[in-house]
Design an enzyme around this catalytic site. Structure first.
Site, short mmCIF file in Angstrom:
data_model
loop_
_atom_site.label_atom_id
_atom_site.label_comp_id
_atom_site.label_asym_id
_atom_site.label_seq_id
_atom_site.Cartn_x
_atom_site.Cartn_y
_atom_site.Cartn_z
N ASP A 32 10.32 -0.24 9.76
CA ASP A 32 9.28 -1.01 10.43
C ASP A 32 9.91 -1.85 11.54
OD1 ASP A 32 6.85 -2.14 11.02
OD2 ASP A 32 6.64 -3.26 9.15
N CYS A 72 2.31 -0.73 14.72
CA CYS A 72 2.41 -0.06 13.43
C CYS A 72 1.15 0.66 12.99
CB CYS A 72 2.87 -1.05 12.37
SG CYS A 72 2.03 -2.63 12.43
N LYS A 131 5.13 -0.01 2.63
CA LYS A 131 4.05 -0.47 3.51
C LYS A 131 3.01 0.62 3.74
CE LYS A 131 3.36 -1.88 8.35
NZ LYS A 131 3.97 -2.55 9.51
N HIS A 133 -0.69 -0.40 5.47
CA HIS A 133 -1.28 -0.94 6.70
C HIS A 133 -2.28 0.02 7.36
CE1 HIS A 133 -0.42 -3.96 10.22
NE2 HIS A 133 -1.58 -4.17 9.59
N HIS A 287 10.70 -5.89 9.62
CA HIS A 287 9.64 -6.73 10.20
C HIS A 287 9.90 -8.19 9.83
CE1 HIS A 287 5.63 -8.15 11.24
NE2 HIS A 287 5.30 -6.94 11.68
N ASP A 339 8.77 3.32 13.02
CA ASP A 339 7.38 3.53 13.46
C ASP A 339 7.20 3.26 14.95
OD1 ASP A 339 7.71 0.78 13.20
OD2 ASP A 339 5.90 0.45 12.03
#
Length: 578
Positions: A32, A72, A131, A133, A287, A339
């Site tokens: 990320d 993302c 993750k 999202h 992140h 990403d």
């Protein structure tokens, strides 16, 4: 002699074909916000990433691997579906280009067919650790219409949202910080007005009825509650862990999250060692807030960010070790990528909290510049993919979709456009050129740039129609704004477009013109026709990131208690050192 050589070659090809025709396990790592310049195999000699570097040595490294979006939510939607985010409604026309809440109603539409869903049909056990999202619910708090288990994953453990500064105590708010500051200001003005009116009425300086003051107080209180009930409790609403449909931590305890993720990934591999399985390890690293466990703090030469990258690499190594332990290394296709590019504007004073994008201009949030969309891309499959290979052809994160479906023996959906292309021939060396002729670079729903791979000449032309206005001028990023905007006063429109040949100028430092490039007009016309053709393939779909869909809706909030008393810790002391 010739006969024996032909027999040997035939045997090798048969063995290769047999290996490819069998169903390999598939292990996908996705970081990320990691910059392409942050790992050793892409030129970094100060951050230690021995495990990711080992994947590159033992496999294939892509040098022009492109994300379909520079943020993302849309990038991951494209990764999962093999389609540009605008096709699924995961591209925004407003300033909110990623999902803002677990309790929003937007997300990856249920009618999208992810690679996990297609691999399920081929007999794969599918898991997602980390993750997501891509949304959770649509209309009620437990309909799970956007949930991973509704998109082809048999098992999910991780964050339905993404890490934020809000997830860690004593960090400045990251979620909509500018709006929060305004709301606080307005609330303080209302409080000051109420106090002034009350004091004036008490000492007789103002002739005003108490009912009016009471009404004004009530309106002000409702205003404060309306926004503070969401933004005041971000840690509880967004920073949660789930196992399948159940919330297990609310809020999550960051000091043990990495250990939990690692434990879950290793456990999934062990449970499904008889395969075939698909495991998507979607890292929360790197992140912000860059929460890093104690044994990695201060170990790198690049502060907290470098520490976080090195911890992620260690996790990669531990998961690869589990493959070796189970004897699965040679029967597993492993892939590592990010990403999108590193977040240049992520800073804490003079400390850089975002990644480095190497020689490439721009970063996260910038729709067209290379630094926002060119990412690491590494494949390994011992005995099938040639070790130590470097491929300079344009490829896309969307290509993972048809690649894994092909290897699993599946068939791509015929009722929709799939923008990705199978990388199998390129990875094996059976093809020398990428199947991509054009790649379209969006910022939200706005087309900012287009890449043309002119295969006969080797040129890679890139035309920028819109670029962000850097702040301060010439800074290379939009410092003070969080990320660069996609439209409005924060962008510059170019007519004619800025043109670069990335094969000669990968840093996009010197735009070409009709005076300096004889093919300028031909190239611009060719790209213009490609844009027209691309637009003809687009069909209107509901915008998942509309203002309504990204709003916090209390009735959609995942909660492990009775709303609004959402708190739980079902993990307890289940973590152990791995």
């Amino acid at each position: 002699m010739e006969r024996y050589l032909l027999m040997a070659l035939s045997s090798c090809l048969f063995g290769l074909s047999a290996a490819v025709d069998s169903k390999p396990n598939i292990l996908l790592f996705l970081a990320d916000d990691l910059g392409i310049g942050d790992i050793g195999c892409y030129g970094n000699n100060t951050i230690r990433t021995p495990n990711i570097d080992r994947l590159a040595r033992e496999g294939v490294k892509l040098t022009q691997h492109i994300a379909a979006a520079s943020l993302c939510t849309p990038s991951r939607a494209a990764f999962l579906t093999g389609r540009y985010p605008i096709r699924s409604g995961m591209a925004s026309s407003n300033r909110y280009r990623a999902l803002q809440w677990n309790a929003g109603s937007g997300g990856l539409p249920p009618n999208e067919r992810t690679f996990a869903r297609l691999l399920q049909k081929q007999g794969y056990t599918t898991g997602l650790i980390g993750k997501w999202h891509q949304g959770v619910n649509c209309e009620s708090f437990n309909d799970n219409c956007h949930h991973p288990l509704n998109h082809g994953f048999d098992y999910f453990y991780g964050m339905p949202f993404t890490l934020l500064n809000n997830c860690q105590e004593n960090k400045p708010p990251e979620l909509d910080a500018a709006l929060q500051a305004k709301l606080w200001l307005y609330s303080q003005i209302i409080i000051l007005a109420v106090l002034t009116l009350t004091a004036g009425r008490l000492i007789g300086l103002i002739s005003i009825r108490w009912k009016i003051i009471a009404c004004f107080t009530l309106v002000g209180s409702l205003f404060f509650i309306s926004w503070y009930s969401s933004y005041g409790f971000v840690q509880y609403w967004n920073c949660i862990l789930m196992r399948n449909h159940d919330v297990t931590e609310q809020p999550m305890r960051l000091e043990r999250t990495a250990s939990l993720m690692l434990k879950e990934a290793v456990s999934f591999i062990k449970r499904n060692r008889h395969g075939p399985f698909l495991l998507f390890v979607s890292f929360l690293h790197v992140h912000t807030p860059l929460f890093t466990t104690a044994k990695f703090i201060g170990k790198s030469q690049h502060g907290l960010y470098g520490d976080n990258v090195e911890e992620m690499d260690w996790m990669v190594g531990k998961i690869l070790d589990s493959l070796d332990k189970e004897g699965l290394k040679n029967h597993t296709l492993t892939y590592f990528a990010s990403d999108h590019g590193g977040h240049l504007e992520a800073q804490d004073g003079s400390a850089q909290l975002g990644g480095w994008n190497g020689i490439y201009k721009g970063g996260k949030g910038m729709g067209g510049w290379e630094g926002g969309i060119r990412v690491p891309g590494v494949f390994r499959w011992p005995g099938v993919l040639p070790a130590g290979t470097v491929i300079d052809e344009p490829t896309s994160l969307m290509d993972i979709y048809p690649t894994v479906v092909h290897l699993a023996g599946g068939i791509l959906p015929q009722d929709r456009v799939i923008d990705g292309r199978s990388l199998v021939p390129l990875l094996q060396g059976r093809a020398q050129k990428s199947e991509h002729e054009f790649l379209f670079h969006y910022c939200g729903s706005y087309l900012h740039a287009v890449r043309w791979h002119q295969k006969d000449s080797g040129a890679i032309w890139k035309a920028h129609y819109v670029t962000p206005v850097f702040h301060p001028p010439g800074a290379g990023a939009c410092y003070g704004k969080g990320i660069c905007p996609c439209f409005g006063e924060g962008v510059t429109h170019h007519d004619p477009p800025l043109l670069f040949d990335l094969s000669r100028d990968p840093s996009e430092a010197k735009p070409l013109s009709a005076d300096t490039e004889p093919l300028f007009d031909i190239v611009i016309r060719k790209i213009g026709r490609a844009i027209e053709e691309h637009h003809r393939t687009l069909t209107p779909v509901p915008e998942q990131l509309s203002m309504y869909n990204i709003m916090w809706k209390p009735w959609l909030q995942p909660c492990c208690g009775t709303f609004p008393l959402c708190w739980c810790d079902k993990e307890g002391d289940s973590t152990q050192s791995l």
